[in-house]
Design a protein around this motif. Structure first.
Motif, mmCIF file in Angstrom:
data_model
loop_
_atom_site.group_PDB
_atom_site.id
_atom_site.type_symbol
_atom_site.label_atom_id
_atom_site.label_comp_id
_atom_site.label_asym_id
_atom_site.label_seq_id
_atom_site.Cartn_x
_atom_site.Cartn_y
_atom_site.Cartn_z
ATOM 1 N N ALA A 130 0.884 -1.087 0.085
ATOM 2 C CA ALA A 130 -0.022 -0.026 -0.144
ATOM 3 C C ALA A 130 0.767 1.325 -0.217
ATOM 4 O O ALA A 130 0.405 2.109 -0.427
ATOM 5 N N ALA A 131 1.945 1.261 0.624
ATOM 6 C CA ALA A 131 2.986 2.437 0.559
ATOM 7 C C ALA A 131 3.331 2.391 -0.741
ATOM 8 O O ALA A 131 3.761 3.891 -1.137
ATOM 9 N N MET A 132 3.788 1.508 -1.349
ATOM 10 C CA MET A 132 4.486 1.539 -2.851
ATOM 11 C C MET A 132 3.336 2.357 -3.899
ATOM 12 O O MET A 132 3.687 3.077 -4.514
ATOM 13 N N VAL A 133 2.210 1.724 -3.389
ATOM 14 C CA VAL A 133 1.086 2.256 -4.603
ATOM 15 C C VAL A 133 0.852 3.719 -4.334
ATOM 16 O O VAL A 133 0.582 4.781 -5.033
ATOM 17 N N ARG A 134 1.070 4.084 -2.591
ATOM 18 C CA ARG A 134 0.752 5.389 -2.413
ATOM 19 C C ARG A 134 1.860 6.422 -2.951
ATOM 20 O O ARG A 134 1.585 7.478 -3.497
ATOM 21 N N ASP B 275 0.560 1.263 7.610
ATOM 22 C CA ASP B 275 -0.443 0.789 6.486
ATOM 23 C C ASP B 275 -1.743 0.704 7.057
ATOM 24 O O ASP B 275 -1.967 0.938 8.320
ATOM 25 N N VAL B 276 -2.480 0.092 6.277
ATOM 26 C CA VAL B 276 -3.974 -0.108 6.817
ATOM 27 C C VAL B 276 -3.999 -1.212 8.119
ATOM 28 O O VAL B 276 -4.892 -1.059 8.777
ATOM 29 N N ASN C 43 9.310 9.873 -0.125
ATOM 30 C CA ASN C 43 9.909 8.653 0.151
ATOM 31 C C ASN C 43 9.404 8.131 1.458
ATOM 32 O O ASN C 43 9.422 8.556 2.696
ATOM 33 N N PRO C 44 8.551 6.967 1.373
ATOM 34 C CA PRO C 44 8.154 6.233 2.446
ATOM 35 C C PRO C 44 9.012 5.929 3.504
ATOM 36 O O PRO C 44 9.142 5.660 4.882
ATOM 37 N N ALA C 45 10.506 5.672 3.168
ATOM 38 C CA ALA C 45 11.382 5.129 4.210
ATOM 39 C C ALA C 45 11.640 6.214 5.194
ATOM 40 O O ALA C 45 12.360 6.092 6.079
ATOM 41 N N LEU D 241 4.275 1.376 -11.765
ATOM 42 C CA LEU D 241 3.991 0.456 -10.738
ATOM 43 C C LEU D 241 3.599 -0.890 -11.650
ATOM 44 O O LEU D 241 2.340 -0.918 -12.079
ATOM 45 N N ILE D 242 4.397 -1.933 -11.747
ATOM 46 C CA ILE D 242 4.207 -2.883 -12.621
ATOM 47 C C ILE D 242 4.019 -4.574 -11.961
ATOM 48 O O ILE D 242 4.790 -4.531 -10.897
ATOM 49 N N GLY D 243 3.730 -5.361 -12.600
ATOM 50 C CA GLY D 243 4.072 -6.857 -12.201
ATOM 51 C C GLY D 243 4.511 -7.312 -13.436
ATOM 52 O O GLY D 243 3.660 -7.398 -14.428
#
Length: 469
Positions: free
Chosen positions: A396-400, A459-460, A450-452, A414-416
């Motif tokens: 969720a943090a990466m999506v944010r 997160d949730v 940066n979330p770090a 943002l890929i898979g």
């Protein structure tokens, strides 16, 4: 930043002046109402005489004018709005092409840090001109296999140019990367076993199956594991790996893999992300690792750093002859001759304009240093790859981060994708086409978002953000 336009063959290093370039660019402005070139197909009254050719660049002007808009233009119908699964707040963005821009459904331009046009050659005027001239000389399609009536001088010239560029005796042009791997495996089917890096591109596994070769894998970038598994096989084997792994930027241990080969083994390097980027002059894996061994063959797409379309299989002359007898080559219509002419021009432009490569490397080093300082990539990375994979927990943090970067005008996909470090990850790629201020703004916003650096943001489930190792 303007790199000028390549002129002449052989390379003269001559560049067009800014005034000349402005004149060229102004020639692409939309045709005014009443212009005789608004329609691609002339009316009956203006039909060409038998045997007369319509000037291709002029005839294609209306088509070129409908290309996706440049920076500052209104995106209009070029922006699509299909929501990608798993991320309903982001749209399916459409690449504008001309200046590396992507568009949000609101019409606000986003600077794209994705894709594989590492040198910005996909929009180079000399390459586009070669394409247009090719359309004037040849039919749109080759119309048949090259083993019958579909061979042209354009295909042959591109092959000669590619072989000299890569540094191997011969090269064979194929329509695209997966088919190039299939043709190479079919030509090497005397090797009854294929030993493939576990994270290599899936096309290598597909190629092994198509050639009827038994499939084995070794641990990612582990030459010792590859050597042990080679020695356990009682038949000649084909070792295959990506040279530069697209998802993570890892560089394969090519010298160690070559040292592990037995006399009758072969090494196939899928250099799709290395050609144009690796080596002192950007010639790819052969130059980068200074390889001179007849057991090594190379496959590569031309649709990434080279900016065009098609693919190359290169190696010794006997191997190239087998490629030309493979089912993948014989049973395939080649790329259109005009695209082959564009590929020939792309190799020449790359040779003439090494400042593009220097700029790519400078920008890559800046981004690598900044991402390392922010803790978004591992410390000590030395790969020359312009691709950076960023994984953050929780997802969720990466999506944010992905969405907040988009809100500030940056598109970092943002890929898979198979072979990546996680199920989903941010794939940030750098291009020589990025201006300094575009990179400056991206790095400044990454530092801010940066979330770090925001461990207090839960997160949730209340867990803190963590960078994956």
């Amino acid at each position: 930043m303007s790199f000028g336009t390549w002129e002449g063959a052989p390379c003269s290093g001559k560049r067009l002046s800014n005034n000349t370039r402005q004149t060229q660019n102004s020639a692409r402005s939309p045709a005014k109402r009443g212009s005789p070139h608004r329609a691609i197909v002339p009316d009956r009254a203006s039909a060409l005489k038998p045997g007369q050719r319509r000037p291709v660049r002029r005839a294609l002007a209306p088509l070129l004018h409908t290309m996706p808009p440049r920076s500052g233009d209104t995106p209009g119908r070029h922006a699509r709005t299909r929501e990608p699964p798993g991320n309903p707040r982001m749209t399916d963005l459409c690449w504008s092409g001309r200046e590396g821009m992507l568009f949000h459904h609101t019409g606000e331009p986003l600077v794209g840090f994705g894709g594989c046009d590492y040198l910005g050659l996909a929009t180079h005027d000399a390459i586009l001109d070669a394409l247009c001239k090719g359309l004037g000389r040849y039919a749109l399609s080759a119309g048949a296999s090259r083993t019958t009536t579909g061979d042209t001088r354009a295909h042959q010239k591109a092959e000669l140019r590619a072989a000299g560029f890569i540094g191997l005796p011969e090269a064979v042009l194929l329509p695209e990367g997966m088919l190039a791997n299939i043709a190479a495996f079919q030509a090497l089917s005397d090797c009854k076993a294929a030993l493939i890096d576990e994270r290599a591109h899936s096309s290598l596994r597909t190629a092994a199956a198509a050639a009827g070769i038994s499939l084995h894998t070794y641990r990612h970038n582990d030459a010792h594991d590859a050597a042990a598994k080679l020695n356990a096989l009682d038949t000649p084997a084909l070792v295959a790996t990506d040279t530069l792994f697209a998802a993570t930027g890892d560089l394969a241990p090519v010298p160690e893999l070559l040292a592990a080969l037995r006399p009758d083994d072969r090494l196939l390097l899928d250099d799709c992300h290395g050609i144009g980027v690796l080596g002192p002059r950007g010639r790819g894996a052969i130059e980068h690792f200074a390889i001179n061994d007849p057991r090594v063959v190379v496959t590569a797409t031309l649709a990434k750093a080279m900016g065009v379309y098609g693919a190359i299989v290169a190696g010794p002359a006997p191997f190239a002859a087998k490629v030309r007898r493979s089912g993948a080559f014989v049973g395939t219509t080649p790329i259109p001759p005009a695209l082959a002419a564009a590929a020939d021009a792309a190799f020449e432009v790359h040779t003439c304009e090494l400042d593009r490569l220097a700029r790519l490397r400078s920008s890559t080093a800046r981004v690598r240093e900044a991402l390392t300082e922010l803790g978004l990539i591992a410390n000590g990375r030395t790969s020359p790859s312009p691709v950076f994979a960023i994984t953050i927990e929780p997802e969720a943090a990466m999506v944010r981060l992905h969405e907040e970067l988009a809100e500030r005008g940056h598109f970092v996909p943002l890929i898979g994708y198979p072979g990546g470090p996680a199920g989903r990850y941010l794939r940030l790629s750098v291009s020589a086409g990025h201006a300094d201020d575009q990179i400056d703004r991206l790095l400044a916003d990454l530092a801010d978002l940066n979330p770090a650096l925001r461990p207090e943001a839960p997160d949730v489930e209340g867990a803190n953000t963590r960078i994956r190792s």
